[in-house]
Design a protein around this motif. Structure first.
Motif, PDB file in Angstrom:
ATOM      1  N   VAL A 170       6.175  -7.804  14.749  1.00 26.42           N
ATOM      2  CA  VAL A 170       5.800  -8.936  15.441  1.00 26.42           C
ATOM      3  C   VAL A 170       4.896  -8.857  16.536  1.00 26.42           C
ATOM      4  CG1 VAL A 170       6.916 -10.886  17.009  1.00 26.42           C
ATOM      5  CG2 VAL A 170       8.211 -10.266  14.913  1.00 26.42           C
ATOM      6  N   THR A 171       5.004  -8.077  17.081  1.00 24.66           N
ATOM      7  CA  THR A 171       4.024  -7.760  18.260  1.00 24.66           C
ATOM      8  C   THR A 171       2.607  -7.446  17.593  1.00 24.66           C
ATOM      9  OG1 THR A 171       5.774  -6.628  19.782  1.00 24.66           O
ATOM     10  CG2 THR A 171       3.393  -6.207  20.395  1.00 24.66           C
ATOM     11  N   GLU A 172       2.394  -6.605  16.698  1.00 25.89           N
ATOM     12  CA  GLU A 172       1.074  -6.361  16.170  1.00 25.89           C
ATOM     13  C   GLU A 172       0.416  -7.738  15.429  1.00 25.89           C
ATOM     14  OE1 GLU A 172       1.715  -2.877  13.537  1.00 25.89           O
ATOM     15  OE2 GLU A 172       1.699  -1.542  15.233  1.00 25.89           O
ATOM     16  N   ALA A 173       1.612  -8.192  14.636  1.00 27.63           N
ATOM     17  CA  ALA A 173       1.148  -9.514  14.078  1.00 27.63           C
ATOM     18  C   ALA A 173       0.531 -10.532  15.071  1.00 27.63           C
ATOM     19  CB  ALA A 173       2.089 -10.149  13.171  1.00 27.63           C
ATOM     20  N   ARG A 174       1.044 -10.719  16.105  1.00 30.38           N
ATOM     21  CA  ARG A 174       0.556 -11.547  17.144  1.00 30.38           C
ATOM     22  C   ARG A 174      -0.551 -11.199  17.932  1.00 30.38           C
ATOM     23  NH1 ARG A 174       0.305 -12.135  22.675  1.00 30.38           N
ATOM     24  NH2 ARG A 174       0.750 -14.111  23.671  1.00 30.38           N
ATOM     25  N   ALA A 175      -0.737  -9.962  18.071  1.00 35.71           N
ATOM     26  CA  ALA A 175      -2.024  -9.454  18.565  1.00 35.71           C
ATOM     27  C   ALA A 175      -3.251  -9.768  17.659  1.00 35.71           C
ATOM     28  CB  ALA A 175      -1.988  -8.052  18.676  1.00 35.71           C
ATOM     29  N   LYS A 176      -2.846  -9.523  16.401  1.00 36.94           N
ATOM     30  CA  LYS A 176      -4.059  -9.756  15.104  1.00 36.94           C
ATOM     31  C   LYS A 176      -4.250 -11.006  15.328  1.00 36.94           C
ATOM     32  CE  LYS A 176      -4.991  -9.061  10.424  1.00 36.94           C
ATOM     33  NZ  LYS A 176      -4.785  -8.396   9.349  1.00 36.94           N
ATOM     34  N   ALA A 177      -3.226 -12.146  15.177  1.00 34.31           N
ATOM     35  CA  ALA A 177      -3.449 -13.551  15.016  1.00 34.31           C
ATOM     36  C   ALA A 177      -4.378 -13.788  16.440  1.00 34.31           C
ATOM     37  CB  ALA A 177      -2.294 -14.254  15.109  1.00 34.31           C
ATOM     38  N   VAL A 178      -3.988 -13.358  17.453  1.00 32.68           N
ATOM     39  CA  VAL A 178      -4.693 -13.870  18.698  1.00 32.68           C
ATOM     40  C   VAL A 178      -6.210 -13.406  18.705  1.00 32.68           C
ATOM     41  CG1 VAL A 178      -4.695 -13.588  21.222  1.00 32.68           C
ATOM     42  CG2 VAL A 178      -2.654 -14.131  19.996  1.00 32.68           C
ATOM     43  N   SER A 179      -6.164 -12.225  18.024  1.00 25.70           N
ATOM     44  CA  SER A 179      -7.662 -11.754  18.255  1.00 25.70           C
ATOM     45  C   SER A 179      -8.758 -12.248  17.127  1.00 25.70           C
ATOM     46  CB  SER A 179      -7.356  -9.962  17.853  1.00 25.70           C
ATOM     47  OG  SER A 179      -7.185  -9.816  16.672  1.00 25.70           O
ATOM     48  N   VAL A 180      -8.131 -13.041  16.400  1.00 30.40           N
ATOM     49  CA  VAL A 180      -9.200 -13.610  15.033  1.00 30.40           C
ATOM     50  C   VAL A 180      -9.798 -14.552  15.846  1.00 30.40           C
ATOM     51  CG1 VAL A 180      -8.999 -15.185  13.070  1.00 30.40           C
ATOM     52  CG2 VAL A 180      -7.411 -13.194  13.160  1.00 30.40           C
ATOM     53  N   GLN A 181     -11.233 -14.425  15.656  1.00 32.28           N
ATOM     54  CA  GLN A 181     -12.213 -15.496  16.162  1.00 32.28           C
ATOM     55  C   GLN A 181     -12.221 -16.727  15.549  1.00 32.28           C
ATOM     56  OE1 GLN A 181     -13.893 -14.895  19.390  1.00 32.28           O
ATOM     57  NE2 GLN A 181     -12.679 -13.066  19.366  1.00 32.28           N
ATOM     58  N   VAL A 182     -12.194 -17.720  16.161  1.00 36.83           N
ATOM     59  CA  VAL A 182     -12.311 -19.115  15.693  1.00 36.83           C
ATOM     60  C   VAL A 182     -13.785 -19.591  15.667  1.00 36.83           C
ATOM     61  CG1 VAL A 182     -11.417 -21.389  15.412  1.00 36.83           C
ATOM     62  CG2 VAL A 182      -9.966 -19.334  15.831  1.00 36.83           C
ATOM     63  N   PRO A 183     -14.718 -19.319  14.797  1.00 36.93           N
ATOM     64  CA  PRO A 183     -16.179 -19.740  15.111  1.00 36.93           C
ATOM     65  C   PRO A 183     -15.988 -21.450  15.263  1.00 36.93           C
ATOM     66  CG  PRO A 183     -15.480 -19.063  12.549  1.00 36.93           C
ATOM     67  CD  PRO A 183     -14.271 -18.911  13.358  1.00 36.93           C
ATOM     68  N   ALA A 184     -17.227 -21.709  15.582  1.00 35.58           N
ATOM     69  CA  ALA A 184     -17.603 -23.242  15.769  1.00 35.58           C
ATOM     70  C   ALA A 184     -17.331 -23.996  14.255  1.00 35.58           C
ATOM     71  CB  ALA A 184     -18.682 -23.346  16.773  1.00 35.58           C
ATOM     72  N   ASP A 185     -17.780 -23.197  13.414  1.00 37.96           N
ATOM     73  CA  ASP A 185     -17.952 -23.743  12.129  1.00 37.96           C
ATOM     74  C   ASP A 185     -16.789 -23.669  11.034  1.00 37.96           C
ATOM     75  OD1 ASP A 185     -18.382 -21.075  11.381  1.00 37.96           O
ATOM     76  OD2 ASP A 185     -19.954 -21.487  10.088  1.00 37.96           O
ATOM     77  N   ILE A 186     -15.693 -23.340  11.681  1.00 36.23           N
ATOM     78  CA  ILE A 186     -14.705 -23.037  10.945  1.00 36.23           C
ATOM     79  C   ILE A 186     -13.983 -24.112   9.924  1.00 36.23           C
ATOM     80  CG2 ILE A 186     -12.687 -23.601  12.488  1.00 36.23           C
ATOM     81  CD1 ILE A 186     -11.108 -21.056  11.534  1.00 36.23           C
ATOM     82  N   LEU A 187     -14.104 -25.266  10.158  1.00 40.02           N
ATOM     83  CA  LEU A 187     -13.865 -26.367   9.339  1.00 40.02           C
ATOM     84  C   LEU A 187     -14.821 -26.416   8.239  1.00 40.02           C
ATOM     85  CD1 LEU A 187     -12.757 -29.371  11.775  1.00 40.02           C
ATOM     86  CD2 LEU A 187     -11.362 -27.383  10.855  1.00 40.02           C
ATOM     87  N   THR A 188     -15.700 -26.045   8.193  1.00 40.57           N
ATOM     88  CA  THR A 188     -16.715 -25.969   7.065  1.00 40.57           C
ATOM     89  C   THR A 188     -16.945 -24.744   6.522  1.00 40.57           C
ATOM     90  OG1 THR A 188     -18.879 -25.958   8.372  1.00 40.57           O
ATOM     91  CG2 THR A 188     -17.762 -28.266   7.625  1.00 40.57           C
ATOM     92  N   ASN A 189     -16.021 -23.679   7.061  1.00 36.85           N
ATOM     93  CA  ASN A 189     -16.385 -22.119   6.592  1.00 36.85           C
ATOM     94  C   ASN A 189     -15.103 -21.724   5.791  1.00 36.85           C
ATOM     95  OD1 ASN A 189     -16.396 -19.481   6.609  1.00 36.85           O
ATOM     96  ND2 ASN A 189     -17.818 -19.401   8.194  1.00 36.85           N
ATOM     97  N   PRO A 190     -14.779 -21.813   4.567  1.00 35.14           N
ATOM     98  CA  PRO A 190     -13.797 -21.271   3.866  1.00 35.14           C
ATOM     99  C   PRO A 190     -13.388 -19.928   4.313  1.00 35.14           C
ATOM    100  CG  PRO A 190     -15.265 -22.874   2.296  1.00 35.14           C
ATOM    101  CD  PRO A 190     -15.940 -22.382   3.515  1.00 35.14           C
TER     102      PRO A 190
END
Length: 207
Positions: free
Chosen positions: A79-99
C-alpha cells in the motif's frame, strides 16, 4: 420611360452570414462544445480531488494497522509503495486529450486501489484492530471516499462521452470546424464491471 429599379441579388457570403446568425439565434447548439468541455473538465477536477482524499487517508490507515503479524506486513509495504507511485505520477496539462498519460495515471490509481482492498481484507483477521476507535473513524472516511470516487469517475465518463459525441456528430462537427477547430476528443478510462457498482467496504461490522 422610367425603369423600375433592378432587384439586387444578395451575395452568397451575405446569405451564409444571415443563415449562420439565424441558426445561432435558433439555439441549434453553437455553444454546446465549450459547455460540454467545461463540464468534463469540472468532472475531472472532482476525480482528482477524490483520489487525493483517498491518498491523504492512507498514511493514517497504515499507522492504525501496524499490529499485523510479520508474515502479513507485506500488505502494508504494498500500500505504501502503491501510494508513493500514484502520488509521483505527473499529471500533464494535456492529460484530458492524452490517452497515454490518462492510462498511466489510471493504472497507478488502480494499483493503489487494489493494494488498499487487500489491506482492508487482512484487517478482518484482527478483531482488536478493526474494533479500535481510530480504525472505526477511518472506516467511515474510506467508505465515503470510495463511494465518491466511483461517482466522480462515472460522472467524468458521462461528461466526456457527451463532449466527444458532440464534436464528432452533426451539427456539432460543423461548429467544431467553423468555430472550435482546436477542440480535441478527450481521453476516458474503462471501469471494470465489478467496480461499476457503488463499492461497499465491509469491515465485518454489518449485521
Amino acid at each position: 420611360m422610367i425603369r423600375a429599379p433592378a432587384l439586387r441579388i444578395p451575395h452568397p457570403l451575405a446569405l451564409l452570414a444571415v443563415a449562420f446568425a439565424a441558426l445561432s439565434l435558433g439555439g441549434c447548439g453553437v455553444n454546446n462544445i465549450p459547455t460540454y468541455e467545461q463540464s468534463a473538465k469540472a468532472a475531472w477536477s472532482e476525480v482528482l480531488s477524490q483520489y487525493k482524499r483517498r491518498s491523504d487517508l492512507i498514511p493514517n490507515l497504515v499507522e492504525t494497522v501496524k499490529g499485523f503479524a510479520d508474515q502479513e506486513r507485506k500488505v502494508l509495504t504494498d500500500v505504501t509503495e502503491a501510494r508513493a507511485k500514484a502520488v509521483s505520477v505527473q499529471v500533464p496539462a494535456d492529460i484530458l486529450t492524452n490517452p497515454d498519460a490518462m492510462k498511466k495515471f489510471q493504472d497507478a490509481q488502480n494499483t493503489l486501489g487494489g493494494a488498499l482492498r487487500q489491506l482492508l481484507a487482512v484487517v478482518e483477521r484482527y478483531p482488536d484492530i478493526k474494533s479500535g476507535q481510530n480504525f472505526l473513524a477511518l472506516q467511515s472516511q474510506i467508505e465515503g471516499t470510495e463511494n465518491r470516487i466511483a461517482i466522480a469517475r462515472r460522472d467524468y465518463i458521462q461528461a466526456v462521452r457527451q463532449y466527444n459525441t458532440e464534436i464528432t456528430t452533426f451539427p456539432g462537427r460543423l461548429w467544431k470546424t467553423v468555430l472550435y477547430p482546436s477542440a480535441q476528443e478527450m481521453a476516458t478510462f474503462d471501469i471494470p464491471a465489478e467496480e461499476q457498482k457503488t463499492p461497499k467496504v465491509d469491515f465485518g461490522t454489518s449485521k
